[in-house]
Motif scaffolding. Structure first.
Motif, PDB file in Angstrom:
ATOM      1  N   VAL A  66       0.452   4.487   2.474  1.00 40.92           N
ATOM      2  CA  VAL A  66      -0.560   4.144   3.488  1.00 40.92           C
ATOM      3  C   VAL A  66       0.141   3.559   4.710  1.00 40.92           C
ATOM      4  O   VAL A  66      -0.345   3.677   5.843  1.00 40.92           O
ATOM      5  CB  VAL A  66      -1.583   3.149   2.910  1.00 40.92           C
ATOM      6  N   THR A  67       1.316   2.950   4.497  1.00 41.98           N
ATOM      7  CA  THR A  67       2.094   2.382   5.595  1.00 41.98           C
ATOM      8  C   THR A  67       2.421   3.419   6.658  1.00 41.98           C
ATOM      9  O   THR A  67       2.535   3.095   7.847  1.00 41.98           O
ATOM     10  CB  THR A  67       3.400   1.772   5.043  1.00 41.98           C
ATOM     11  N   THR A 124      -1.282  -4.915   3.373  1.00 39.09           N
ATOM     12  CA  THR A 124      -2.500  -4.942   4.165  1.00 39.09           C
ATOM     13  C   THR A 124      -3.691  -5.398   3.335  1.00 39.09           C
ATOM     14  O   THR A 124      -3.696  -5.283   2.113  1.00 39.09           O
ATOM     15  CB  THR A 124      -2.842  -3.553   4.742  1.00 39.09           C
ATOM     16  N   SER A 144      -4.072   3.366  -3.129  1.00 38.79           N
ATOM     17  CA  SER A 144      -4.593   2.711  -1.932  1.00 38.79           C
ATOM     18  C   SER A 144      -4.767   3.768  -0.846  1.00 38.79           C
ATOM     19  O   SER A 144      -4.063   4.778  -0.825  1.00 38.79           O
ATOM     20  CB  SER A 144      -3.643   1.612  -1.455  1.00 38.79           C
ATOM     21  N   LEU A 174       0.056   3.401   9.446  1.00 40.79           N
ATOM     22  CA  LEU A 174       0.239   2.295  10.380  1.00 40.79           C
ATOM     23  C   LEU A 174       1.334   2.633  11.388  1.00 40.79           C
ATOM     24  O   LEU A 174       1.157   2.469  12.600  1.00 40.79           O
ATOM     25  CB  LEU A 174       0.607   1.015   9.624  1.00 40.79           C
ATOM     26  N   GLY A 190      -6.310   4.446   3.490  1.00 43.17           N
ATOM     27  CA  GLY A 190      -7.041   4.165   4.722  1.00 43.17           C
ATOM     28  C   GLY A 190      -7.510   5.483   5.281  1.00 43.17           C
ATOM     29  O   GLY A 190      -6.731   6.439   5.371  1.00 43.17           O
ATOM     30  N   VAL A 210       0.805  -1.219   0.000  1.00 45.69           N
ATOM     31  CA  VAL A 210       0.000   0.000   0.000  1.00 45.69           C
ATOM     32  C   VAL A 210       0.840   1.273   0.000  1.00 45.69           C
ATOM     33  O   VAL A 210       0.322   2.372   0.228  1.00 45.69           O
ATOM     34  CB  VAL A 210      -0.980  -0.001   1.190  1.00 45.69           C
ATOM     35  N   LEU A 228      -7.204  -2.412   7.228  1.00 46.21           N
ATOM     36  CA  LEU A 228      -7.092  -0.949   7.215  1.00 46.21           C
ATOM     37  C   LEU A 228      -8.363  -0.297   7.733  1.00 46.21           C
ATOM     38  O   LEU A 228      -8.332   0.614   8.569  1.00 46.21           O
ATOM     39  CB  LEU A 228      -6.831  -0.454   5.788  1.00 46.21           C
ATOM     40  N   GLY A 246     -11.161   1.323   3.953  1.00 47.04           N
ATOM     41  CA  GLY A 246      -9.869   0.919   3.435  1.00 47.04           C
ATOM     42  C   GLY A 246     -10.054   0.450   2.011  1.00 47.04           C
ATOM     43  O   GLY A 246     -11.002  -0.277   1.704  1.00 47.04           O
ATOM     44  N   TYR A 272      -8.845   2.155  11.071  1.00 48.14           N
ATOM     45  CA  TYR A 272      -9.418   3.500  10.979  1.00 48.14           C
ATOM     46  C   TYR A 272     -10.852   3.537  11.496  1.00 48.14           C
ATOM     47  O   TYR A 272     -11.335   4.588  11.944  1.00 48.14           O
ATOM     48  CB  TYR A 272      -9.331   4.011   9.543  1.00 48.14           C
ATOM     49  N   LEU A 304      -2.379  -7.050   8.573  1.00 52.42           N
ATOM     50  CA  LEU A 304      -1.478  -5.904   8.711  1.00 52.42           C
ATOM     51  C   LEU A 304      -0.052  -6.417   8.874  1.00 52.42           C
ATOM     52  O   LEU A 304       0.287  -7.030   9.888  1.00 52.42           O
ATOM     53  CB  LEU A 304      -1.852  -5.046   9.930  1.00 52.42           C
TER      54      LEU A 304
END
Length: 423
Positions: A82-83, A281, A355, A86, A357, A79, A286, A368, A290, A207
């Protein structure tokens, strides 16, 4: 508000779509199905949470470049940025336990970071992309794929005075800033922290940082990236010299020799720890993370983050353009928002190729969206998920008004797996 438990409210899924969804989200499902019209368009997944409850969990398409393997409930996608969301959430979990304070200098937790005039840079400045440490400064591919080396390089690096104190997107270095901080506090790397601080309490296997280990329920889809190996000697001559300039901006924060090769073939990128870019993910995982953030920190009876912590994650809107990517993204504590009124309310993190989240605490909605395409430019892909988000938001408003059905638990729960090689 709780879902309406009535079988007749389950949506009839469009052709080729797997999973389950509340019937109020029919428009969202139709739009999602059109994103993957054939084998060469790969596959993807979409999950939506409303007030901490799953209302959409669907997937479609193919996981491999040849279009022979179907996307499943446990297919994950790399992603990209998007990481960062996380890694940021890991730090917020540590802050909830009093292990880190945003206004404390990073060097108080990570003494090596204080080198070269960085002793006063705070955790908050780092999480707002204002630390002036976005540039890769001539890093090689081998160094970039070694997370301990990168943490050490960043700890020793001088501040870029042209960027310090101003929002300048740390495209890759943000992840090692987070992992170095997390390691200094806990003694653990970000790969383990994402599993222990996110996947385990959320009870989802979906994840991972980097390639999921052998035996994990989650399997990474292949990236549909350009696979050609034809070299461009002019670019290869100019690019390293341009990236080395202090004013190279976004290019200097992303470019390294061989950057195309790391997402080709078996994707060497996935065998490293790059907490800004190589998370794998599922959309469900995701949305679940969220979804907790959008619901006062709580999901399925688990208090994932404190309400007070969640309340502080919403930042102020800013139209000031980022110094590296020239887009006003209003970064606040690791997540970004879209400052244009009415366009994607809330905050989260998007990634290269589209991608995303996202959480909207005001409406209680989170989603997500992941896929394995790397075919179009970043801005166009982000326009895709922005349009999809508009439909999700409209359907979610309809669901809140009419009542909705929560979806069954699909996909694998958290599974503790020991890697054969230490990460």
């Amino acid at each position: 508000m709780t879902g309406v438990k009535s079988a007749e409210r389950s949506a009839a899924l469009p052709h080729g779509i797997q999973g389950a969804a509340d019937s109020n989200f029919a428009c969202t499902l139709q739009a999602f199905s059109k994103l993957f019209p054939g084998r060469r368009f790969g596959g993807g997944a979409l999950s939506v949470y409303l007030h901490g409850e799953p209302v959409v969990d669907v997937w479609t398409g193919y996981t491999d470049r040849r279009g022979t393997q179907f996307w499943t409930a446990d297919t994950g996608a790399m992603v990209f940025s998007v990481t960062k969301g996380l890694a940021s959430t890991v730090i917020h979990r540590l802050a909830d336990r009093g292990l880190v304070d945003y206004d404390t200098p990073v060097s108080e937790y990570w003494p090596e970071f204080g080198a070269n005039g960085k002793a006063d840079i705070t955790v908050r400045e780092v999480m707002r992309h204002r630390a002036g440490l976005s540039q890769l400064n001539g890093v090689s591919k081998a160094e970039l794929l070694d997370h301990l080396t990168m943490e050490q390089r960043i700890a020793a690096a001088p501040v870029n005075r042209l960027l310090y104190g101003r929002q300048a997107y740390h495209a890759l270095t943000y992840g090692w800033l987070m992992s170095g901080l997390g390691r200094a506090i806990t003694g653990k790397g970000m790969r383990d922290l994402i599993r222990e601080e996110l996947a385990e309490p959320l009870d989802t296997d979906g994840l991972h940082l980097g390639r999921p280990p052998v035996g994990a329920p989650t399997e990474a889809a292949q990236i549909l990236a350009p696979q050609g190996t034809l070299a461009n000697p002019i670019f290869n001559f100019i690019a390293p010299r341009l990236a080395a300039l202090a004013g190279s901006g976004g290019f200097g924060s992303m470019y390294f020799p061989g950057m195309k090769s790391v997402v080709q073939g078996e994707t060497p990128f996935l065998d490293a720890e790059i907490p800004a870019a190589n998370g794998v993910t599922t959309a469900r995982a995701l949305a679940r993370m969220y979804g907790a953030i959008a619901n006062g920190g709580r999901v399925d009876g688990t208090q994932f983050l404190s309400p007070e912590r969640v309340e502080g994650l919403t930042g102020e809107r800013s139209f000031a353009p980022d110094r590296n990517i020239f887009v006003p993204l209003s970064f606040h504590l690791g997540y970004h928002s879209v400052p244009i009124p009415g366009v994607m309310p809330g905050f989260g993190h998007a990634g290269l190729a589209g991608s995303v989240g996202w959480a909207d605490p005001e409406s209680g909605m989170a989603f997500g969206f992941v896929h394995n395409r790397l075919l179009t430019r970043m801005v166009l892909d982000q326009a895709t998920f922005a349009g999809l988000q508009t439909l999700i938001r409209r359907d979610a408003a309809r669901a809140r008004k009419r009542g909705y059905q929560t979806m069954p638990a699909l996909g694998a729960a958290y599974k503790k797996i020991t890697r054969s090689v230490a990460g």
